[in-house]
Design a protein around this motif. Structure first.
Motif, PDB file in Angstrom:
ATOM      1  N   UNK A   1       0.833  -1.200   0.000  1.00  0.00           N
ATOM      2  CA  UNK A   1       0.000   0.000   0.000  1.00  0.00           C
ATOM      3  C   UNK A   1       0.872   1.256   0.000  1.00  0.00           C
ATOM      4  N   UNK A   2       1.917   1.248   0.811  1.00  0.00           N
ATOM      5  CA  UNK A   2       2.835   2.392   0.881  1.00  0.00           C
ATOM      6  C   UNK A   2       3.568   2.563  -0.453  1.00  0.00           C
ATOM      7  N   UNK A   3       3.973   1.454  -1.054  1.00  0.00           N
ATOM      8  CA  UNK A   3       4.664   1.520  -2.349  1.00  0.00           C
ATOM      9  C   UNK A   3       3.767   2.165  -3.406  1.00  0.00           C
ATOM     10  N   UNK A   4       2.492   1.795  -3.402  1.00  0.00           N
ATOM     11  CA  UNK A   4       1.541   2.375  -4.350  1.00  0.00           C
ATOM     12  C   UNK A   4       1.345   3.867  -4.089  1.00  0.00           C
ATOM     13  N   UNK A   5       1.313   4.254  -2.821  1.00  0.00           N
ATOM     14  CA  UNK A   5       1.193   5.671  -2.475  1.00  0.00           C
ATOM     15  C   UNK A   5       2.377   6.458  -3.026  1.00  0.00           C
ATOM     16  N   UNK A   6       3.585   5.904  -2.882  1.00  0.00           N
ATOM     17  CA  UNK A   6       4.770   6.576  -3.410  1.00  0.00           C
ATOM     18  C   UNK A   6       4.707   6.755  -4.914  1.00  0.00           C
ATOM     19  N   UNK A   7       4.188   5.766  -5.621  1.00  0.00           N
ATOM     20  CA  UNK A   7       4.051   5.878  -7.075  1.00  0.00           C
ATOM     21  C   UNK A   7       3.052   6.969  -7.440  1.00  0.00           C
ATOM     22  N   UNK A   8       1.945   7.010  -6.718  1.00  0.00           N
ATOM     23  CA  UNK A   8       0.928   8.016  -7.029  1.00  0.00           C
ATOM     24  C   UNK A   8       1.446   9.429  -6.775  1.00  0.00           C
TER      25      UNK A   8
END
Length: 630
Positions: free
Chosen positions: A398-405
């Motif tokens: 979830x955190x990795x996806x937040x960083x991408x966004x």
């Protein structure tokens, strides 16, 4: 004769004593010592589990970072996290325990009767704020030194910090959420200036933020529960009037609050469209409260270190930060952040109880051996460890996806997953932590129930994680709404992501069974979703929790398999993925086959729950009443 009879047992105890704890010195000779005499009360001590470096002792955390972070980023993060891991188990842990021992208190009046409404926190609480600034626990996520990986690095530090910090992760969650809102809204003036304080590494400049949404009607239904009104002033600012029922971290420097703007005729718009979001500082330059009265501090089951208050807003000066009537849409940015923090807090508590329990198992000696050597006990610890690993990988994804966004690198699939998993991860890890910590306390026997071991506090504090940022049922319904609004796109993104992760491990024979289990569960999920769509809205709502659990278990399983397929994965990584897939991966299917979502299931549920209640009549009793009347 009595002494001689007992001497072999006593000698045996004395020989074993060094393995359990220090031997108390006695002026008596060994042959004169009487069992249970005062002189030998201290012969046996239960070993106290020690807390080592929380980075070096976490193989999964280090493995995850090594697998994902670019080499140069990992080299820098690895060095910093080793240092921080030692600080967490030493200085920060001591400060957190001091916060537990000295909870905040409210001083409403000074010695001369003047109302001051001071929330007094202990020195350790203030030191934790300083440390948060020094360590960049908020700044890392916004400096973006490591581009899209900054959030992963930040989450790793928060994961270690949280269980030692005396719940200081709560004000950090709201601070990060407020920072996100101010960044997205591109606020100017005082709100814009606040952004620099919230992201500062200078303890003298660093601010924390509150989040004031809940009012006297309580709960997550802010659309109908918000009664606070905002009156516009000639200088463009607003004055807020209302009562905030729950305000966590009420000693913060600023806050964001929802209110309804009142027009010249004294009218407000009801519902969601009437809500706007405001920024306000708690105190003015002279330290006086900004039109705020602290009514009382809440008495809570846990999180006692954290000041939570009821507040009366009586003309608090505020600045509009959302578009008028767009308050709920604006706080969506905040909710994603705070739900991620909630999940980090949950998984970190799970990690802490397992680490402590496994250390204790190497010291506690019962039934002729250390409890680590009792197969059933080790099996119990292993089951807990699998839950920790699964929850950790879900949160970090979830955190990795937040960083991408946040760095404009997210694909459409990534964006759909981020929106879905924010709710799913929060509700699932909230349930995981309560069960895991409760199981963990049993691993200490009676010591797990003793307050001075600091273990019961972990369970008390964990319980709130099912409630903060939306209860399990609220988030389950939110998950349902996310799937419905996207017209199938979110579900397609979910399925595609799972299949991609499983495909990455397709050449690993030891993972074949796990892959097959997950693919079958994914197929059952699709089948049951199709059935539910034909059963109507009530059935879908009744299935919402089981659906969310199914999504969580399948996705976690895919993450565990993907991690186990990594070239440097350990045998334990592979075994964890296998153990995860032993459980029911699709509870939605099992409940559907049991008839839990059928047309009359709600009536049967109501009759079951309210049988015997004087305020409710079952279908049968209602029919009997009608016959009597006739």
């Amino acid at each position: 004769m009595m002494l001689r009879r007992n001497q072999p047992l006593l000698a045996q105890l004395l020989q074993r004593a060094p393995a359990w704890g220090p031997r108390r010195k006695s002026h008596l000779a060994e042959e004169d010592v009487v069992p249970f005499a005062r002189a030998v009360i201290g012969t046996f001590f239960q070993g106290q589990p020690s807390l080592g470096n929380q980075y070096l002792e976490d193989a999964l955390l280090r493995g995850y970072l090594k697998r994902h972070l670019p080499p140069q980023v990992f080299a820098e993060a690895n060095q910093d996290l080793q240092r921080f891991g030692a600080r967490v188990s030493g200085e920060i842990l001591n400060l957190g325990q001091e916060c537990e021992a000295i909870p905040p208190r409210l001083q409403q009046f000074d010695a001369w009767g003047k109302r001051v409404d001071l929330i007094l926190t202990c020195p350790a609480w203030k030191k934790l704020k300083r440390i948060s600034a020094e360590e960049g626990l908020i700044a890392i996520g916004y400096e973006r030194k490591y581009s899209n990986w900054s959030r992963v690095y930040q989450a790793a530090k928060l994961f270690m910090f949280s269980p030692s910090s005396g719940m200081f992760i709560c004000p950090l969650a709201m601070t990060d959420g407020a920072t996100k809102v101010l960044q997205v809204t591109k606020s100017s003036g005082p709100p814009g200036e606040a952004f620099n304080h919230l992201t500062s590494r200078d303890p003298k400049l660093f601010w924390t933020s509150g989040q004031w949404m809940t009012e006297r009607k309580g709960g997550s239904d802010v659309a109908h529960g918000t009664e606070t009104v905002a009156c516009k002033q000639d200088d463009g600012t607003y004055k807020l009037f209302g009562f905030k029922w729950f305000t966590s971290a009420t000693d913060a420097d600023m806050t964001l609050a929802l209110a309804r703007i009142m027009d010249a005729q004294g009218s407000v718009t009801k519902g969601t469209k009437g809500l706007s979001l405001f920024f306000l500082k708690l105190r003015d330059e002279q330290g006086q409260l900004n039109g705020i009265e602290v009514q009382r501090l809440k008495e809570k089951l846990g999180t006692r270190q954290l000041p939570t208050a009821e507040l009366l807003l009586d003309g608090a000066q505020a600045h509009l930060v959302s578009q008028e009537g767009r308050g709920v849409a604006t706080i969506a940015n905040m909710l994603n952040i705070t739900r991620i923090y909630n999940s980090i807090g949950a998984v970190s508590c799970m990690r802490r109880i397992v680490v402590t329990a496994r250390e204790y198992a190497t010291q506690r000696f019962v039934f002729g051996k250390f409890i680590k050597d009792h197969p059933l006990h080790t099996q119990t610890l292993a089951r807990m460890e699998v839950q920790v690993r699964g929850g950790f990988l879900l949160v970090m994804e979830l955190v990795r996806l937040l960083g991408l966004e946040e760095t404009n690198m997210a694909s459409t699939q990534d964006s759909h997953l981020l929106r879905l998993l924010a709710s799913v991860a929060k509700l699932y890890t909230g349930k995981q932590v309560v069960a895991t910590v409760s199981e963990g306390l049993e691993c200490f026997g009676g010591q797990g129930y003793m307050e001075d071991t600091n273990l019961p506090g972990i369970l008390r504090d964990s319980q709130v994680l099912t409630i903060w940022e939306g209860t399990t049922n609220v988030l389950a319904l939110d998950t349902l709404q996310v799937l419905a609004k996207s017209q199938g796109q979110v579900m397609q993104a979910f399925s595609a992501s799972v299949q991609e992760k499983l495909a990455s491990a397709s050449d690993r024979s030891e993972l074949a069974s796990s892959i097959q289990c997950l693919q079958e569960a994914l197929g059952r999920l699709a089948l049951q979703l199709e059935k539910l769509l034909g059963q109507g809205r009530t059935s879908m709502e009744m299935a919402a929790r089981d659906l969310a659990y199914t999504l969580a278990r399948i996705y976690i399983g895919a993450l565990l398999v993907e991690h186990a397929a990594w070239a440097e994965a350990s045998p334990s990584d592979i075994y964890a993925s296998q153990r995860w897939c032993e459980q029911d991966l699709c509870p939605l299917d099992a409940a559907q086959q049991a008839g839990c979502y059928e047309a009359d299931a709600l009536c049967r549920d109501m009759d079951l729950v309210y049988e015997g209640s004087p305020t409710y009549k079952t279908k049968e009793s209602a029919q009997a009443s009608q016959k009597t009347v006739v």
